[in-house]
Design an enzyme around this catalytic site. Structure first.
Site, PDB file in Angstrom:
ATOM      1  N   GLU A 148      15.512  41.074  28.218  1.00 34.44           N
ATOM      2  CA  GLU A 148      16.434  40.334  29.082  1.00 34.44           C
ATOM      3  C   GLU A 148      15.689  39.171  29.727  1.00 34.44           C
ATOM      4  O   GLU A 148      14.464  39.173  29.754  1.00 34.44           O
ATOM      5  CB  GLU A 148      16.967  41.264  30.185  1.00 34.44           C
ATOM      6  CG  GLU A 148      17.790  42.400  29.629  1.00 34.44           C
ATOM      7  CD  GLU A 148      18.328  43.324  30.712  1.00 34.44           C
ATOM      8  OE1 GLU A 148      18.139  43.021  31.914  1.00 34.44           O
ATOM      9  OE2 GLU A 148      18.937  44.340  30.348  1.00 34.44           O
ATOM     10  N   ALA A 176      13.486  40.778  32.059  1.00 36.82           N
ATOM     11  CA  ALA A 176      12.770  41.989  31.625  1.00 36.82           C
ATOM     12  C   ALA A 176      12.218  41.774  30.229  1.00 36.82           C
ATOM     13  O   ALA A 176      12.904  41.922  29.233  1.00 36.82           O
ATOM     14  CB  ALA A 176      13.714  43.196  31.640  1.00 36.82           C
ATOM     15  N   SER A 199       8.101  42.071  29.047  1.00 36.16           N
ATOM     16  CA  SER A 199       7.098  43.121  28.905  1.00 36.16           C
ATOM     17  C   SER A 199       7.504  44.373  29.676  1.00 36.16           C
ATOM     18  O   SER A 199       7.291  45.492  29.240  1.00 36.16           O
ATOM     19  CB  SER A 199       5.751  42.616  29.427  1.00 36.16           C
ATOM     20  OG  SER A 199       5.240  41.633  28.557  1.00 36.16           O
ATOM     21  N   GLU A 229       7.883  49.792  14.379  1.00 42.97           N
ATOM     22  CA  GLU A 229       8.129  48.359  14.574  1.00 42.97           C
ATOM     23  C   GLU A 229       6.815  47.586  14.585  1.00 42.97           C
ATOM     24  O   GLU A 229       6.663  46.564  13.931  1.00 42.97           O
ATOM     25  CB  GLU A 229       8.889  48.142  15.897  1.00 42.97           C
ATOM     26  CG  GLU A 229       9.054  46.673  16.241  1.00 42.97           C
ATOM     27  CD  GLU A 229      10.055  46.409  17.379  1.00 42.97           C
ATOM     28  OE1 GLU A 229      10.820  47.324  17.720  1.00 42.97           O
ATOM     29  OE2 GLU A 229      10.054  45.286  17.911  1.00 42.97           O
ATOM     30  N   GLY A 279      -7.256  19.444   6.734  1.00 43.33           N
ATOM     31  CA  GLY A 279      -7.360  18.098   7.298  1.00 43.33           C
ATOM     32  C   GLY A 279      -6.008  17.547   7.685  1.00 43.33           C
ATOM     33  O   GLY A 279      -5.092  18.322   7.981  1.00 43.33           O
ATOM     34  N   ASN A 335       0.422  40.990  23.326  1.00 45.29           N
ATOM     35  CA  ASN A 335      -0.911  41.560  23.124  1.00 45.29           C
ATOM     36  C   ASN A 335      -1.480  42.141  24.407  1.00 45.29           C
ATOM     37  O   ASN A 335      -2.294  43.061  24.370  1.00 45.29           O
ATOM     38  CB  ASN A 335      -1.843  40.508  22.529  1.00 45.29           C
ATOM     39  CG  ASN A 335      -1.610  40.374  21.030  1.00 45.29           C
ATOM     40  OD1 ASN A 335      -0.779  41.086  20.467  1.00 45.29           O
ATOM     41  ND2 ASN A 335      -2.324  39.479  20.394  1.00 45.29           N
TER      42      ASN A 335
END
Lengths: 380, 386
Positions: A127, A130, A132, A243, A340, A367
């Site tokens: 959300e 909300a 993490s 997951e 490059g 992470n």
């Protein structure tokens, strides 16, 4: 170094999928990226040829395959340079909720469409406030005369525009303990009060129809609750292992694609009459990346085996998701630098891989969340 | 080494900051960056206020100041909107070749065009089959009837489809033994036989165009020669030195802009019952980002100051670009991580800073090339024992 026990049937399946991708996906990838959308027919074609939900039981029209089929689909689709036909989300992340927690009636109603591609699925947890901190979600589901009334907003929902069926996490406002307040619900496209928002414009994953979803007095029948009331948080936690494992496989396959492309490029580009790959620093850079990828693959494949044996590999999966998501983006960036200035152009597929892969260390748990889980598992 | 800004430098910095705040419309940038549109209106206003070409002499309508003042502008503009800052500050990209080496006629004719916002400049050096060191370029300019006849192709030229003129690096002595002498020749964009091809769709730096150029017997007067015949390559490298320091400052500004956005966000965003700035990991990330920015600032400021005092070293310019681009990439990347999903959304702007940072790393010499340049000065001339 074969860790995964692929049978001939698996291998044939992979070849058939490669053929399907060459016919139906790769030629369209650039167009889907430009359109920021994948046509529904692509899903249906994929379903028709047996490449959606390969693990769902034959009772519902599936192949009843083992998890290795998911691995195959994830790996091959990762190489297609598009993310709109995000079959791994549908097949290996969302549909498993229905298969694991759905009632017989729900399974009979929804699974055949999921397999055929006529029902595209999404899962709505995040959300605006909300991310993490999943437990802080405020979207509510209140029971009222045999119906459930949903109010709230969800964001960053993959397949958000195309989806026909959403697995929605919402809380019971009467329960304070967030871990006991959340339930999962099946909400169908077209239900009054359920509105799809705008497609979100992102750094990458342009063909992926990520969107916001809005629920305003959205009424669904009582029997559309998935699993036990109040067990939502636990179900989410249980399914996050797969997951995150699938996300790791995905990241790893993109890293491999990226490295292979760059190796080819460096071997076949001769700016000063000498192939780029004859440069010692280029060789070392490619060698380092190949090493990182090989080591990650060994680790991830071991987790796949453990996952198939239904072991608890939450910590290892979190490690894999953290490491591979970081690795793939880092490798894409490094490869662009080796290539490059062409590396910084949209005509170079690695540029897209770099944009696409940036989200991988954010979605399905950042992470930072992964490291928190690992630290907890280490009893720190 | 004193990096304290003097009063007039502080005023320039403040003026640039206010200009960027007032004129860089975030919503417009969001749209136009996507379409790859050059910020023409902003450029015109910036030119009117004297922000373009502060390092040119006053007689060319410049500010009569140094590279240091120019990088202060670059930094401030990129802090606000990296894509706009890059487009503005590189709008005269290669005009420094004229400034430093050109004849009085060329300077009087072209430099005011840049500072007044009437023409963009394009550095037409690189070619498809030649490396970034430019030793093997094949575009040729033949002296004929008091003029030059130019043939060849140039690859990935910044401001390629928008420039009013180009500084073109050509071989001018086809009979000479390799490395063949090269010269810089100014070619106006409207010369017959000059074709813009293949406008590139880029990852970042999208508010400047990049395109390939084809020269088919393009004739220009002999006076369009910039500097001395045969000195083209060393002039280009001298320009690169200045350009790398400028790009470093654009990267530095990009890092600073992303850093501010991240700070604003972590102070407000709550997760797990507190603002995320309260988490130690966030705090240490901030500390790391701030350290990298301080390092890059000190380095870039020193390099620019040295340049203005005539103590320029090519290797140090290359190092400054390497350092600042790495900083920009690391800081913008970490800033995105702090914003989570929002960091990935175009609307929040950070991903654009990140793409620009990455594009600057690849622009005008990638890491491998710049390291070779650095090394040439350190080990390049040493005698090795076999």
């Amino acid at each position: 170094m074969d860790i995964l026990p692929y049978t001939q049937t698996h291998k044939d399946y992979r070849e058939r999928l490669k053929d399907f991708i060459a016919r139906e996906v790769t030629p369209n990838a650039d167009r889907w990226e430009a359109d920021h959308q994948v046509p529904r027919e692509a899903w249906e074609k994929m379903g028709r040829e047996g490449f959606l939900c390969p693990c769902v039981s034959s009772t519902y029209g599936g192949m009843g395959g083992d998890f290795l089929y998911s691995v195959i689909c994830t790996e091959e689709m990762a190489k297609t340079n598009q993310t709109g036909l995000l079959s791994l989300l549908h097949s290996d992340i969302v549909v498993p909720y229905i298969e694991a927690y759905g009632s017989e009636k729900q399974k009979q109603k929804y699974l055949p469409g999921c397999i055929s591609g006529q029902t595209i699925t999404a899962v709505a947890m995040t959300e605006p406030g909300a991310g993490s901190d999943l437990a802080s979600m405020v979207c509510t589901a209140e029971e009222e005369r045999g119906e459930v009334v949903i109010n709230g907003a969800k964001t960053f929902i993959s397949n958000g525009i195309n989806c026909d069926l959403v697995i929605l996490a919402a809380r019971n406002p009467e329960v304070d303990n967030p871990h006991k307040a959340i339930s999962l619900y099946l909400v169908e496209e077209g239900t009054p009060g359920f509105k799809k928002g705008n497609k979100l414009d992102k750094m990458g994953m342009h063909s992926q129809d990520t969107a916001e979803l809005f629920f305003t007095n959205c009424r669904i029948p009582h029997e559309n609750r998935l699993g036990e009331k109040g067990a939502g948080f636990i179900m989410l936690m249980q399914k996050l292992q797969q997951e995150r494992l699938v996300c790791s496989l995905w990241a790893l396959a993109i890293a491999e694609y990226t490295l292979n492309y760059t190796i080819d490029y460096c071997k076949n580009t001769h700016p000063l009459g000498k192939a780029l790959s004859r440069d010692q620093s280029v060789q070392f850079a490619l060698a380092e990346m190949a090493t990182e990828i090989k080591m990650s693959r060994a680790f991830v494949e071991q987790i796949v085996l453990d996952h198939i044996s239904q072991e608890d590999v939450v910590m290892e999966t979190s490690m894999a998701k953290y490491k591979t998501s970081q690795m793939v983006h880092h490798i894409a960036g490094q490869c662009m630098d080796l290539i490059g200035s062409f590396g910084g152009e949209e005509d170079c597929p690695i540029s897209r891989k770099w944009r696409d892969s940036r989200i991988m260390s954010i979605f399905a748990g950042t992470n930072e969340i992964m490291k928190g889980i690992i630290a907890k598992a280490m009893n720190l | 080494m004193n990096f304290q800004l003097d009063k007039s430098q502080k005023e320039i910095q403040k003026a640039a900051r206010e200009f960027a705040k007032g004129e860089f419309d975030g919503d417009l940038v969001l749209e136009e960056e996507k379409m790859g549109k050059f910020p023409e209106k902003i450029r015109k206003k910036a030119a009117d206020l004297g922000f373009i070409g502060v390092h040119y002499h006053e007689k060319y309508n410049g500010g009569g100041l140094g590279l240091f003042e120019n990088i202060l502008l670059a930094e401030e503009f990129c802090r606000r909107e990296s894509s706009v800052g890059i487009a503005l500050m590189l709008s005269g990209f290669s005009a420094e070749c004229i400034l430093r080496f050109g004849s009085e006629n060329l300077k009087t004719r072209w430099l005011p065009m840049v500072t007044k916002g009437e023409a963009l400049a394009g550095a037409a050096f690189t070619e498809k089959m030649a490396g970034f060191d430019l030793a093997d370029i094949t575009t040729s300019a033949k002296a004929e009837d008091g003029g030059w006849v130019i043939n060849g192709s140039k690859n990935q030229i910044l401001n390629g489809s928008t420039a009013g003129f180009y500084c073109v690096l050509c071989q001018t002595d086809p009979e000479a033994r390799p490395p063949k002498p090269k010269s810089l020749i100014l070619v106006e964009a409207d010369r017959q036989g000059l074709k813009v091809e293949n406008i590139r769709n880029k990852l970042g730096m999208r508010m400047s165009t990049t395109a390939d150029l084809r020269f088919e017997s393009v004739r220009v007067p002999y006076e369009n020669l910039i500097g001395r015949r045969g000195q083209g390559l060393s002039q280009v490298y001298s320009f690169y030195n200045e350009a790398w320091i400028l790009i470093a400052s654009l990267a530095l500004g990009t890092a600073k802009g992303a850093f501010s956005k991240a700070i604003d966000y972590v102070k407000k965003r709550e997760q797990f019952g507190r603002v995320i700035a309260k988490f130690q990991v966030t705090q240490h990330k901030i500390a790391r980002m701030a350290s990298r920015i301080e390092e890059a600032s000190a380095f870039v400021y020193k390099t620019a100051t040295d340049f203005d005092h005539g103590k320029n070293r090519l290797a140090v310019g290359a190092m400054a670009k390497l350092c600042a681009c790495q900083t920009a990439i690391e800081v913008t990347n970490e800033a995105i991580q702090m914003l989570g999903g929002y960091g990935y959304m175009r609307e929040y702007g950070l991903e654009r800073f990140y793409r620009d940072a990455k594009a600057m790393e690849l622009f005008c010499g990638n890491t491998g090339f710049l390291k070779d340049i650095v090394n040439r000065e350190i080990l390049g001339n040493a005698k090795y024992r076999q």
